[in-house]
Design a protein around this motif. Structure first.
Motif, PDB file in Angstrom:
ATOM      1  N   GLN A 108      16.949  -1.057  77.788  1.00 56.79           N
ATOM      2  CA  GLN A 108      16.779  -1.424  76.387  1.00 56.79           C
ATOM      3  C   GLN A 108      15.397  -1.979  76.074  1.00 56.79           C
ATOM      4  OE1 GLN A 108      20.029  -4.062  75.612  1.00 56.79           O
ATOM      5  NE2 GLN A 108      21.510  -2.399  75.460  1.00 56.79           N
ATOM      6  N   GLY A 109      14.674  -2.429  77.087  1.00 60.85           N
ATOM      7  CA  GLY A 109      13.369  -3.017  76.843  1.00 60.85           C
ATOM      8  C   GLY A 109      13.499  -4.350  76.124  1.00 60.85           C
ATOM      9  N   ILE A 110      12.440  -4.755  75.430  1.00 59.94           N
ATOM     10  CA  ILE A 110      12.398  -6.031  74.718  1.00 59.94           C
ATOM     11  C   ILE A 110      12.234  -5.749  73.227  1.00 59.94           C
ATOM     12  CG2 ILE A 110      11.199  -8.240  74.493  1.00 59.94           C
ATOM     13  CD1 ILE A 110      10.067  -7.697  77.350  1.00 59.94           C
ATOM     14  N   GLN A 111      13.127  -6.290  72.425  1.00 57.40           N
ATOM     15  CA  GLN A 111      13.026  -6.114  70.973  1.00 57.40           C
ATOM     16  C   GLN A 111      11.931  -7.045  70.450  1.00 57.40           C
ATOM     17  OE1 GLN A 111      14.867  -3.570  69.594  1.00 57.40           O
ATOM     18  NE2 GLN A 111      15.319  -3.339  71.775  1.00 57.40           N
ATOM     19  N   VAL A 112      10.969  -6.491  69.727  1.00 60.99           N
ATOM     20  CA  VAL A 112       9.830  -7.262  69.232  1.00 60.99           C
ATOM     21  C   VAL A 112       9.603  -6.974  67.750  1.00 60.99           C
ATOM     22  CG1 VAL A 112       8.686  -7.255  71.494  1.00 60.99           C
ATOM     23  CG2 VAL A 112       8.134  -5.461  69.836  1.00 60.99           C
ATOM     24  N   GLU A 121       5.934  -6.287  58.423  1.00 59.32           N
ATOM     25  CA  GLU A 121       6.677  -6.423  59.675  1.00 59.32           C
ATOM     26  C   GLU A 121       7.429  -5.136  60.028  1.00 59.32           C
ATOM     27  OE1 GLU A 121       8.902 -10.272  60.669  1.00 59.32           O
ATOM     28  OE2 GLU A 121      10.531  -8.863  60.226  1.00 59.32           O
ATOM     29  N   TYR A 122       7.392  -4.761  61.302  1.00 55.93           N
ATOM     30  CA  TYR A 122       8.097  -3.588  61.821  1.00 55.93           C
ATOM     31  C   TYR A 122       8.880  -4.009  63.052  1.00 55.93           C
ATOM     32  CZ  TYR A 122       4.476  -1.160  59.120  1.00 55.93           C
ATOM     33  OH  TYR A 122       3.626  -0.738  58.127  1.00 55.93           O
ATOM     34  N   GLN A 123      10.113  -3.566  63.166  1.00 55.05           N
ATOM     35  CA  GLN A 123      10.882  -3.808  64.378  1.00 55.05           C
ATOM     36  C   GLN A 123      10.571  -2.700  65.371  1.00 55.05           C
ATOM     37  OE1 GLN A 123      14.993  -4.255  62.911  1.00 55.05           O
ATOM     38  NE2 GLN A 123      14.844  -6.374  63.634  1.00 55.05           N
ATOM     39  N   MET A 124      10.211  -3.084  66.594  1.00 54.12           N
ATOM     40  CA  MET A 124       9.875  -2.111  67.629  1.00 54.12           C
ATOM     41  C   MET A 124      10.498  -2.538  68.947  1.00 54.12           C
ATOM     42  SD  MET A 124       5.944  -0.988  66.897  1.00 54.12           S
ATOM     43  CE  MET A 124       5.327  -0.692  65.238  1.00 54.12           C
ATOM     44  N   THR A 125      10.378  -1.670  69.940  1.00 57.26           N
ATOM     45  CA  THR A 125      10.841  -1.964  71.291  1.00 57.26           C
ATOM     46  C   THR A 125       9.658  -1.837  72.233  1.00 57.26           C
ATOM     47  OG1 THR A 125      13.024  -1.057  70.767  1.00 57.26           O
ATOM     48  CG2 THR A 125      12.489  -1.341  73.086  1.00 57.26           C
ATOM     49  N   PHE A 126       9.477  -2.848  73.069  1.00 54.12           N
ATOM     50  CA  PHE A 126       8.415  -2.886  74.074  1.00 54.12           C
ATOM     51  C   PHE A 126       9.090  -2.629  75.415  1.00 54.12           C
ATOM     52  CE2 PHE A 126       5.426  -5.816  76.578  1.00 54.12           C
ATOM     53  CZ  PHE A 126       4.435  -4.855  76.679  1.00 54.12           C
ATOM     54  N   THR A 136       7.788   1.428  71.090  1.00 52.92           N
ATOM     55  CA  THR A 136       8.525   2.566  70.560  1.00 52.92           C
ATOM     56  C   THR A 136       9.472   2.109  69.451  1.00 52.92           C
ATOM     57  OG1 THR A 136       9.863   4.479  71.231  1.00 52.92           O
ATOM     58  CG2 THR A 136      10.280   2.414  72.385  1.00 52.92           C
ATOM     59  N   SER A 137      10.434   2.901  69.121  1.00 55.38           N
ATOM     60  CA  SER A 137      11.384   2.666  68.021  1.00 55.38           C
ATOM     61  C   SER A 137      10.656   2.719  66.686  1.00 55.38           C
ATOM     62  CB  SER A 137      12.159   1.362  68.189  1.00 55.38           C
ATOM     63  OG  SER A 137      12.950   1.422  69.361  1.00 55.38           O
ATOM     64  N   GLY A 138      10.192   1.609  66.148  1.00 59.45           N
ATOM     65  CA  GLY A 138       9.547   1.590  64.840  1.00 59.45           C
ATOM     66  C   GLY A 138       8.125   2.121  64.806  1.00 59.45           C
ATOM     67  N   TRP A 139       7.625   2.636  65.937  1.00 58.50           N
ATOM     68  CA  TRP A 139       6.238   3.123  65.972  1.00 58.50           C
ATOM     69  C   TRP A 139       6.029   4.303  65.024  1.00 58.50           C
ATOM     70  CZ3 TRP A 139       1.535   1.874  66.516  1.00 58.50           C
ATOM     71  CH2 TRP A 139       0.531   2.841  66.713  1.00 58.50           C
ATOM     72  N   ASN A 140       6.996   5.223  64.943  1.00 56.99           N
ATOM     73  CA  ASN A 140       6.841   6.365  64.022  1.00 56.99           C
ATOM     74  C   ASN A 140       6.677   5.896  62.578  1.00 56.99           C
ATOM     75  OD1 ASN A 140       6.803   8.513  65.784  1.00 56.99           O
ATOM     76  ND2 ASN A 140       8.988   8.928  65.643  1.00 56.99           N
ATOM     77  N   GLN A 141       7.410   4.873  62.206  1.00 56.69           N
ATOM     78  CA  GLN A 141       7.313   4.322  60.852  1.00 56.69           C
ATOM     79  C   GLN A 141       5.910   3.767  60.618  1.00 56.69           C
ATOM     80  OE1 GLN A 141       9.979   1.024  60.145  1.00 56.69           O
ATOM     81  NE2 GLN A 141       9.316   0.786  58.019  1.00 56.69           N
ATOM     82  N   PHE A 142       5.367   3.087  61.630  1.00 56.96           N
ATOM     83  CA  PHE A 142       4.013   2.541  61.544  1.00 56.96           C
ATOM     84  C   PHE A 142       2.986   3.668  61.370  1.00 56.96           C
ATOM     85  CE2 PHE A 142       0.037   0.786  63.015  1.00 56.96           C
ATOM     86  CZ  PHE A 142       0.058  -0.543  62.612  1.00 56.96           C
ATOM     87  N   VAL A 143       3.141   4.729  62.173  1.00 58.35           N
ATOM     88  CA  VAL A 143       2.221   5.877  62.107  1.00 58.35           C
ATOM     89  C   VAL A 143       2.267   6.510  60.721  1.00 58.35           C
ATOM     90  CG1 VAL A 143       1.802   8.222  62.979  1.00 58.35           C
ATOM     91  CG2 VAL A 143       2.263   6.353  64.573  1.00 58.35           C
ATOM     92  N   LYS A 144       3.477   6.703  60.193  1.00 59.30           N
ATOM     93  CA  LYS A 144       3.633   7.332  58.877  1.00 59.30           C
ATOM     94  C   LYS A 144       3.046   6.460  57.778  1.00 59.30           C
ATOM     95  CE  LYS A 144       7.096   9.336  55.824  1.00 59.30           C
ATOM     96  NZ  LYS A 144       8.526   9.603  55.591  1.00 59.30           N
ATOM     97  N   ARG A 145       3.332   5.165  57.827  1.00 58.20           N
ATOM     98  CA  ARG A 145       2.862   4.221  56.796  1.00 58.20           C
ATOM     99  C   ARG A 145       1.342   4.192  56.723  1.00 58.20           C
ATOM    100  NH1 ARG A 145       0.632   0.928  54.011  1.00 58.20           N
ATOM    101  NH2 ARG A 145       1.236  -1.168  53.425  1.00 58.20           N
ATOM    102  N   HIS A 146       0.685   4.285  57.888  1.00 56.33           N
ATOM    103  CA  HIS A 146      -0.784   4.201  57.937  1.00 56.33           C
ATOM    104  C   HIS A 146      -1.454   5.565  58.052  1.00 56.33           C
ATOM    105  CE1 HIS A 146      -0.832  -0.176  58.021  1.00 56.33           C
ATOM    106  NE2 HIS A 146       0.236  -0.096  58.775  1.00 56.33           N
ATOM    107  N   GLU A 147      -0.636   6.633  58.007  1.00 55.28           N
ATOM    108  CA  GLU A 147      -1.154   8.006  58.068  1.00 55.28           C
ATOM    109  C   GLU A 147      -2.130   8.174  59.238  1.00 55.28           C
ATOM    110  OE1 GLU A 147      -2.753   8.770  54.169  1.00 55.28           O
ATOM    111  OE2 GLU A 147      -0.767   8.808  53.244  1.00 55.28           O
ATOM    112  N   LEU A 148      -1.696   7.737  60.407  1.00 55.91           N
ATOM    113  CA  LEU A 148      -2.568   7.756  61.577  1.00 55.91           C
ATOM    114  C   LEU A 148      -2.765   9.167  62.113  1.00 55.91           C
ATOM    115  CD1 LEU A 148      -1.286   4.568  63.446  1.00 55.91           C
ATOM    116  CD2 LEU A 148      -3.225   4.783  61.879  1.00 55.91           C
TER     117      LEU A 148
END
Length: 198
Positions: A108-112, A121-126, A136-148
């Protein structure tokens, strides 16, 4: 003058501990003293290598050194959905900040929580993922939000402990360098064009 005295005292203590065997209680006590010293230093120099995010002011207790990365294709691929870190950085800067019970290699890793440059704020897993350590987890949302985009975008990442609840968090800022369509690691000089003189 007092700084010189403190350095000499610290060196003396380290030399005396060089061959000492510490039991668990002594190890925990020494770790607590080291953390207290780090916290004091951070309070003395609050802006030293800290995320320049106004919304996080006063929220950060313990903070790693920053990590900068030029994004690769896999970092922005929705199918992969993760930001990978270099193992050397993880071992030197991030693992020492983990508490007992925080295990990267677990399933499960660490919820951060991760915060962007605006304090969103974004919920992700380290977690460990094979030989890599990733967010991971919320990283796709971060990428989309910032159009990386791969190779054009850079991220700067800090891991920190939130002062209110000791929660493990990340701060991530982004910057784009237009016209940068190469990876720094694999940078090649452009081929010279041959000219024919008349």
């Amino acid at each position: 003058m007092s700084t010189t005295v403190e350095v000499v005292e610290a060196a003396s203590i380290l030399l005396s501990l060089q061959f000492a065997k510490l039991d668990d209680q002594a190890r925990k006590q020494l770790h607590g003293q080291i953390q207290g010293t780090q916290l004091h230093q951070q309070q003395q120099q609050p802006n030293q290598d800290r995320p320049p995010i106004q919304a996080l002011e006063g929220m950060i207790r313990e903070c790693s050194i920053r990590y900068e990365k030029q994004l690769t294709k896999s970092d922005v691929d929705r199918g992969q959905g993760r930001l990978a870190f270099k193992n050397e950085y993880v071992d030197a800067s991030l693992r020492p900040m983990l508490r007992e019970g925080e295990i990267l290699e677990g399933r499960q890793g660490i919820q951060v929580f991760a915060y962007d440059g605006e304090g969103e704020e974004y919920q992700m897993t380290f977690k460990g993922c094979g030989k890599m350590v990733v967010l991971t987890s919320g990283w796709n949302q971060f990428v989309k939000r910032h159009e990386l985009r791969e190779e054009e975008d850079f991220v700067t990442v800090w891991m920190f402990r939130r002062s209110a609840d000791d929660r493990l968090c990340f701060a991530i800022t982004t910057r784009r360098e237009h016209g940068r369509h190469y990876n720094m690691k694999n940078r090649r000089a452009p081929k010279r064009q041959r000219t024919i003189e008349a």
